[in-house]
Write a protein that holds these residues in place. Structure first.
Motif, PDB file in Angstrom:
ATOM      1  N   SER A 102     -20.710  -8.919 -12.214  1.00 58.48           N
ATOM      2  CA  SER A 102     -20.723  -8.166 -13.559  1.00 58.48           C
ATOM      3  C   SER A 102     -19.606  -7.396 -13.688  1.00 58.48           C
ATOM      4  CB  SER A 102     -22.010  -7.122 -13.163  1.00 58.48           C
ATOM      5  OG  SER A 102     -21.549  -6.200 -12.357  1.00 58.48           O
ATOM      6  N   ASP A 103     -19.443  -6.766 -14.478  1.00 58.31           N
ATOM      7  CA  ASP A 103     -18.151  -5.895 -15.070  1.00 58.31           C
ATOM      8  C   ASP A 103     -17.947  -4.619 -13.903  1.00 58.31           C
ATOM      9  OD1 ASP A 103     -17.478  -7.557 -17.069  1.00 58.31           O
ATOM     10  OD2 ASP A 103     -18.569  -6.094 -18.565  1.00 58.31           O
ATOM     11  N   GLU A 104     -18.673  -4.464 -12.963  1.00 60.22           N
ATOM     12  CA  GLU A 104     -18.733  -3.471 -11.937  1.00 60.22           C
ATOM     13  C   GLU A 104     -17.988  -4.010 -10.929  1.00 60.22           C
ATOM     14  OE1 GLU A 104     -22.146  -1.839  -9.086  1.00 60.22           O
ATOM     15  OE2 GLU A 104     -22.472  -1.039 -11.192  1.00 60.22           O
ATOM     16  N   TYR A 105     -16.910  -3.097 -10.354  1.00 63.00           N
ATOM     17  CA  TYR A 105     -16.137  -3.349  -8.949  1.00 63.00           C
ATOM     18  C   TYR A 105     -17.234  -3.507  -7.927  1.00 63.00           C
ATOM     19  CZ  TYR A 105     -12.644  -2.117 -12.209  1.00 63.00           C
ATOM     20  OH  TYR A 105     -11.630  -2.017 -13.459  1.00 63.00           O
ATOM     21  N   LEU A 106     -16.527  -4.295  -6.788  1.00 59.30           N
ATOM     22  CA  LEU A 106     -17.289  -4.587  -5.587  1.00 59.30           C
ATOM     23  C   LEU A 106     -17.288  -3.276  -4.796  1.00 59.30           C
ATOM     24  CD1 LEU A 106     -15.972  -8.023  -4.488  1.00 59.30           C
ATOM     25  CD2 LEU A 106     -18.362  -7.289  -5.208  1.00 59.30           C
ATOM     26  N   CYS A 107     -16.270  -2.369  -4.895  1.00 54.99           N
ATOM     27  CA  CYS A 107     -16.157  -1.361  -4.078  1.00 54.99           C
ATOM     28  C   CYS A 107     -17.204  -0.220  -4.434  1.00 54.99           C
ATOM     29  CB  CYS A 107     -14.864  -0.369  -4.375  1.00 54.99           C
ATOM     30  SG  CYS A 107     -13.501  -1.592  -4.098  1.00 54.99           S
ATOM     31  N   VAL A 108     -18.093  -0.198  -5.380  1.00 57.17           N
ATOM     32  CA  VAL A 108     -18.832   0.613  -5.528  1.00 57.17           C
ATOM     33  C   VAL A 108     -20.254   0.371  -4.649  1.00 57.17           C
ATOM     34  CG1 VAL A 108     -20.788   1.334  -7.589  1.00 57.17           C
ATOM     35  CG2 VAL A 108     -18.541   0.720  -8.126  1.00 57.17           C
ATOM     36  N   SER A 109     -20.506  -0.743  -4.180  1.00 57.09           N
ATOM     37  CA  SER A 109     -21.520  -0.798  -3.358  1.00 57.09           C
ATOM     38  C   SER A 109     -21.012  -1.292  -2.018  1.00 57.09           C
ATOM     39  CB  SER A 109     -22.338  -2.176  -4.171  1.00 57.09           C
ATOM     40  OG  SER A 109     -21.767  -3.382  -4.381  1.00 57.09           O
ATOM     41  N   CYS A 110     -19.934  -1.212  -1.596  1.00 61.08           N
ATOM     42  CA  CYS A 110     -19.343  -1.719  -0.330  1.00 61.08           C
ATOM     43  C   CYS A 110     -19.313  -0.453   0.765  1.00 61.08           C
ATOM     44  CB  CYS A 110     -17.946  -2.016  -0.424  1.00 61.08           C
ATOM     45  SG  CYS A 110     -17.313  -2.705   1.217  1.00 61.08           S
ATOM     46  N   THR A 111     -19.808  -0.940   1.959  1.00 58.66           N
ATOM     47  CA  THR A 111     -20.209  -0.046   2.898  1.00 58.66           C
ATOM     48  C   THR A 111     -18.678   0.315   3.344  1.00 58.66           C
ATOM     49  OG1 THR A 111     -21.939  -1.365   3.758  1.00 58.66           O
ATOM     50  CG2 THR A 111     -20.634  -0.085   5.595  1.00 58.66           C
ATOM     51  N   TYR A 112     -17.578  -0.451   3.420  1.00 59.51           N
ATOM     52  CA  TYR A 112     -16.211   0.249   3.852  1.00 59.51           C
ATOM     53  C   TYR A 112     -15.802   1.204   2.687  1.00 59.51           C
ATOM     54  CZ  TYR A 112     -17.202  -3.732   7.072  1.00 59.51           C
ATOM     55  OH  TYR A 112     -17.701  -4.531   8.002  1.00 59.51           O
ATOM     56  N   HIS A 113     -15.821   0.811   1.601  1.00 59.91           N
ATOM     57  CA  HIS A 113     -15.507   1.935   0.649  1.00 59.91           C
ATOM     58  C   HIS A 113     -16.035   3.420   0.806  1.00 59.91           C
ATOM     59  CE1 HIS A 113     -13.727   3.667  -2.959  1.00 59.91           C
ATOM     60  NE2 HIS A 113     -15.127   3.615  -3.317  1.00 59.91           N
ATOM     61  N   GLU A 114     -17.455   3.136   1.071  1.00 60.41           N
ATOM     62  CA  GLU A 114     -18.361   4.392   1.341  1.00 60.41           C
ATOM     63  C   GLU A 114     -17.677   5.285   2.477  1.00 60.41           C
ATOM     64  OE1 GLU A 114     -22.661   4.603   2.457  1.00 60.41           O
ATOM     65  OE2 GLU A 114     -22.578   5.124   0.089  1.00 60.41           O
ATOM     66  N   ASP A 115     -17.539   4.490   3.492  1.00 54.28           N
ATOM     67  CA  ASP A 115     -17.057   5.307   4.831  1.00 54.28           C
ATOM     68  C   ASP A 115     -15.536   5.491   4.773  1.00 54.28           C
ATOM     69  OD1 ASP A 115     -16.374   2.901   5.656  1.00 54.28           O
ATOM     70  OD2 ASP A 115     -17.885   2.826   7.419  1.00 54.28           O
ATOM     71  N   ASP A 116     -14.824   4.846   4.071  1.00 57.39           N
ATOM     72  CA  ASP A 116     -13.282   5.239   3.679  1.00 57.39           C
ATOM     73  C   ASP A 116     -12.855   4.582   4.863  1.00 57.39           C
ATOM     74  OD1 ASP A 116     -11.354   6.091   2.287  1.00 57.39           O
ATOM     75  OD2 ASP A 116     -11.013   7.768   3.523  1.00 57.39           O
ATOM     76  N   THR A 117     -13.372   3.333   5.539  1.00 57.99           N
ATOM     77  CA  THR A 117     -12.465   2.530   6.318  1.00 57.99           C
ATOM     78  C   THR A 117     -11.884   1.444   5.751  1.00 57.99           C
ATOM     79  OG1 THR A 117     -14.465   1.373   6.961  1.00 57.99           O
ATOM     80  CG2 THR A 117     -14.066   3.371   8.339  1.00 57.99           C
ATOM     81  N   CYS A 118     -11.879   0.968   4.313  1.00 55.57           N
ATOM     82  CA  CYS A 118     -11.378  -0.030   3.755  1.00 55.57           C
ATOM     83  C   CYS A 118      -9.923   0.002   3.764  1.00 55.57           C
ATOM     84  CB  CYS A 118     -11.974   0.036   2.500  1.00 55.57           C
ATOM     85  SG  CYS A 118     -11.432  -1.729   1.286  1.00 55.57           S
ATOM     86  N   ASN A 119      -9.130  -1.112   3.950  1.00 50.54           N
ATOM     87  CA  ASN A 119      -7.722  -1.212   3.796  1.00 50.54           C
ATOM     88  C   ASN A 119      -7.278  -2.047   2.915  1.00 50.54           C
ATOM     89  OD1 ASN A 119      -8.314  -3.314   5.407  1.00 50.54           O
ATOM     90  ND2 ASN A 119      -6.931  -2.906   7.177  1.00 50.54           N
ATOM     91  N   PHE A 120      -8.143  -2.549   1.777  1.00 54.70           N
ATOM     92  CA  PHE A 120      -7.803  -3.798   0.979  1.00 54.70           C
ATOM     93  C   PHE A 120      -7.097  -2.932  -0.216  1.00 54.70           C
ATOM     94  CE2 PHE A 120      -9.550  -7.209  -1.932  1.00 54.70           C
ATOM     95  CZ  PHE A 120      -8.857  -8.279  -1.165  1.00 54.70           C
ATOM     96  N   PRO A 121      -5.892  -3.759  -0.228  1.00 53.98           N
ATOM     97  CA  PRO A 121      -5.058  -3.009  -1.377  1.00 53.98           C
ATOM     98  C   PRO A 121      -5.623  -3.056  -2.756  1.00 53.98           C
ATOM     99  CG  PRO A 121      -4.304  -5.116  -0.530  1.00 53.98           C
ATOM    100  CD  PRO A 121      -5.503  -5.060   0.098  1.00 53.98           C
TER     101      PRO A 121
END
Length: 120
Positions: free
Chosen positions: A40-59
């Motif tokens: 959809s038009d929504e970003y993946l980060c909205v529903s991502c575990t790693y974004h929620e716990d702030d461990t994502c290092n994706f640019p």
């Protein structure tokens, strides 16, 4: 057979790029790395575990539409293995025997030592 998310043509599940529109289907061109896409038009980060716990290092975070690190936060990270409880006492004893070989060996040594000490 799956289909390309962009041109909706049927493609092989192991294909790294769509043979029709050349859309990348696997991460870094490797068949073992899945490439998750936002449908959809929504970003993946909205529903991502790693974004929620702030461990994502994706640019591309927090505006990623495609990601190799994505994991849906509504699903558990590790699925626990099913626990089977046998009612058969012999099966329980056999599992315990396999799980505790060091305790059995130590008990055997103590028993042999006691028998030798009492035999003299």
């Amino acid at each position: 057979m799956s289909e390309c998310p962009k041109c909706h043509q049927p493609i092989d599940t192991q294909a790294t790029n769509c043979p029709y529109c050349r859309t990348p289907l696997k991460g870094f061109g490797h068949a073992g790395i899945p490439l998750h896409r936002s449908t959809s038009d929504e970003y993946l980060c909205v529903s991502c575990t790693y974004h929620e716990d702030d461990t994502c290092n994706f640019p591309q975070r927090p505006y990623a539409k495609t990601c190799t690190l994505y994991h849906d936060k509504s699903e558990p990270l590790v699925v626990p293995p099913p626990q089977y409880q046998s009612r058969n006492p012999l099966m329980r004893l056999q599992r315990w025997w396999k799980r505790h070989p060091a305790a059995i060996a130590l008990g055997a040594i103590v028993l042999v030592s006691l028998l030798l000490a009492l035999g003299r």
